[in-house]
Design a protein around this motif. Structure first.
Motif, PDB file in Angstrom:
ATOM      1  N   PRO A  75      41.852  45.020  36.348  1.00 54.92           N
ATOM      2  CA  PRO A  75      41.193  46.277  37.182  1.00 54.92           C
ATOM      3  C   PRO A  75      39.574  45.886  36.929  1.00 54.92           C
ATOM      4  O   PRO A  75      38.986  46.076  37.977  1.00 54.92           O
ATOM      5  N   ARG A  94      38.759  43.189  39.433  1.00 59.45           N
ATOM      6  CA  ARG A  94      39.001  43.766  40.829  1.00 59.45           C
ATOM      7  C   ARG A  94      37.797  44.584  41.300  1.00 59.45           C
ATOM      8  O   ARG A  94      37.444  44.526  42.585  1.00 59.45           O
ATOM      9  N   ARG A 140      44.537  40.997  38.957  1.00 55.55           N
ATOM     10  CA  ARG A 140      45.326  41.831  38.340  1.00 55.55           C
ATOM     11  C   ARG A 140      44.777  42.568  36.983  1.00 55.55           C
ATOM     12  O   ARG A 140      45.140  43.528  36.586  1.00 55.55           O
ATOM     13  N   SER A 178      41.966  42.435  30.324  1.00 56.32           N
ATOM     14  CA  SER A 178      43.554  42.590  30.001  1.00 56.32           C
ATOM     15  C   SER A 178      44.151  41.645  29.488  1.00 56.32           C
ATOM     16  O   SER A 178      43.764  40.518  29.659  1.00 56.32           O
TER      17      SER A 178
END
Lengths: 159, 120
Positions: free
Chosen positions: A18, A21, A16, A5
């Protein structure tokens, strides 16, 4: 497929993002395995450079300086590619976290500077500290900018 | 043999950097890269201690070149700083570099002092 991102700050792992994560629970053994393998390869390359260009106790640590600056150039290039082109989920862990993270080192940077102070050449220590910061930041920006330009050129040629 | 020890140390240090970074990020909500700062300072402290006293070359390869070398990183630090300069307040970028260098150097001195004190 993972496309980092625009909000990413940390190239190792940014919770932060995805995909970052989720990656450890999705395939923990593969992620940690490629990081360990890449880290070992990067560390061997660093040790090779340090053995090839040793520095005396009062000398400028050129090998570690060169390794760190080169690694910063390459992480800039790698992240520029990964930001614009989707890649497999293990590419960033292997090349970024593993190889480049293992190749570059902050501990040798700090301890080399401390040894230069202890050896009675604080001027060389200060020059080494400042030169690494300056060159590392210029290198990461150059790697990012040059790779971004190359990708844009290739993208333009394809159309 | 030295190469094998470097490989073993780095194969532990690099995943530990990744796991520590995740653990630190999971505990706060700041964009400031505290996770990388943590591993860089901890690795500088340990390497400062390891190299303070005459050690077996095998220990230096395993713990120093391998583990501390792969636990800590300049590539991650530089990229984070680039991203902080572009996306966040400029102050975060300057603070990241300055804090890393000052805390890393301080940790190296502290590791050296602790190891020499313990070794007598």
């Amino acid at each position: 497929m993972s496309r980092p991102s625009e909000s990413r700050v940390d190239p190792d792992v940014d919770l932060r993002v995805p995909a970052d994560r989720a990656e450890l629970t999705a395939h923990p053994a593969a992620v940690l395995g490629v990081i360990a393998t890449g880290g070992a390869l990067g560390a061997l390359a660093r040790a090779g450079a340090q053995a090839a260009v040793p520095h005396p106790p009062t000398g400028f640590p050129w090998a570690t300086f060169g390794v760190n600056v080169l690694g910063c150039l390459l992480i800039g290039a790698l992240m520029a590619v990964l930001t614009t082109r989707p890649a497999g989920p293990l590419v960033r862990p292997f090349l970024g976290v593993g190889v480049l993270g293992g190749f570059t080192t902050f501990s040798a940077y700090a301890v080399d500077a401390q040894h230069l102070v202890a050896a009675g050449v604080p001027g060389t220590a200060l020059a080494y500290l400042a030169a690494t910061v300056l060159a590392a930041l210029l290198a990461v920006a150059a790697g990012d900018a040059l790779t971004g330009r190359l990708l844009a050129l290739r993208g333009g040629a394809a159309r | 043999m030295t190469a094998l020890l470097i490989v073993v140390g780095a194969a532990l240090g690099a995943p530990l950097r990744y796991l520590t970074d995740r653990a630190v990020q999971a505990r706060h909500d700041s964009v400031f890269p505290w996770g990388t700062l943590t591993v860089n300072v901890a690795g500088s402290l340990l390497l400062g201690a390891v190299l303070a006293v005459p050690a077996d070359p095998g220990i230096t390869a395993l713990v120093g070149t391998g583990f501390c070398g792969a636990l800590t990183t300049w590539s991650t630090l530089s990229y984070e700083t680039l991203r902080l300069a572009r996306t966040g307040p400029r102050l975060h970028a300057y603070a990241n570099v300055l804090l890393s260098v000052v805390a890393g150097l301080g940790a190296a001195f502290l590791g050296y002092a602790l190891a020499t004190a313990v070794a007598g």
